[in-house]
Design an enzyme around this catalytic site. Sequence first.
Site, short mmCIF file in Angstrom:
data_model
loop_
_atom_site.label_atom_id
_atom_site.label_comp_id
_atom_site.label_asym_id
_atom_site.label_seq_id
_atom_site.Cartn_x
_atom_site.Cartn_y
_atom_site.Cartn_z
NE ARG A 50 -5.05 7.74 7.05
CZ ARG A 50 -5.14 6.78 6.97
NH1 ARG A 50 -5.99 6.10 6.01
NH2 ARG A 50 -3.99 5.92 6.94
CG ASP A 70 -1.94 1.07 1.42
OD1 ASP A 70 -1.99 1.67 0.15
OD2 ASP A 70 -2.32 1.43 2.42
C1 SPV Z 1 -6.60 1.43 4.61
O1 SPV Z 1 -7.31 0.50 4.94
O2 SPV Z 1 -6.26 1.60 3.36
C2 SPV Z 1 -6.16 2.52 5.70
C3 SPV Z 1 -6.16 2.24 6.95
O3 SPV Z 1 -5.96 3.57 5.28
S1 SPV Z 1 -4.42 1.86 7.21
O4 SPV Z 1 -4.16 0.65 6.50
O5 SPV Z 1 -4.44 1.45 8.71
O6 SPV Z 1 -3.59 2.84 7.05
MG MG Z 2 -5.36 3.61 3.08
#
Ligand code: SPV
Ligand code: MG
Length: 290
Positions: free
Chosen positions: A155, A54
């Site tokens: 955020r 991510d």
């Molecule tokens: C997501 O679920 O993509 C988030 C939450 O942004 S976290 O992974 O905790 O950043």
């Molecule tokens: Mg996210």
Amino acid sequence: MSKGTRLRDRMTETGLAHVMAAHSPLSARLAEEAGFDGLWASGFEFSALHALADVSLISMTQHLDMLRAMADRVELPIVADIDTGFGNAVNVVHAVRQYERAGAAAVVIEDKSFPKVTSLLAGGRQDLLRIEEFQGKVAAACASRRDPEFIVIARCEALIAGLGQDEALRRAAAYEEAGADMILIHSKEKTPDEVESFVRAWKGKVPVVIVPTAYPEMTAERIRALGKIRMVIYGNHAIRAAVTAMQATFAAILKDGGIHNVHKQIVPVEEIFRLQDMDRVKEAEKRFLR
Ligand code: SPV
Ligand code: MG
């Protein structure tokens, strides 16, 4: 009634909306049937679905297409995780129009620089934007929505970046001033203390959103006791549950030398037919196949 209005109503009626992560129309349907108030179109889950980190690798178009497919199969309002907004404030203008049109009820935009690094990673690189620059992104998001009830959530990643509560409060106040409807405060501390302390100190008018993945003892009861949180996002429990189930099933098939045991432990194929609305296909066959 618009999706934004529906989500706002849910928060007013219940005092706390429970929003479940989803990464596909199927997971969205399961969350809807389970009784959640809304869905979180999570960037983390969607990246993981592609077996990718991510870290801004997934394009806006990919995420948007999935959100549109989800919105097509469920009634629940969807909170879109648009990460950093895919660029600067100009990109945010485009993104918000696209997400609203695709069926989202809300967007969450975070104050990190692009490309972002996932928040919960221990020792992750976390660069934040200047406050003024992020205020421009929040203002761009608010100015670009068609439905005034569409929710813009800012955020704040100051706690994630290790900048402390004062900086988090300063930033949250600046984002409220720029027009944010809600503030998402994120933390990777293992206990709720950091977030509870922030929420107690928060003097703004707009309510707070949390994602208690790292501090799971933060129950709904504990959240309600704080009074200022109107939305809790269960950030990655759909993909983690799916991984748990698939790992166990795949291992059992090889261990048992066949599917003779696992087939009793997983849903029958008829359950998948139900989720696919196979009865409607049969109906259409009866009516139209000549
Ligand atoms: C997501 O679920 O993509 C988030 C939450 O942004 S976290 O992974 O905790 O950043
Ligand atoms: Mg996210």
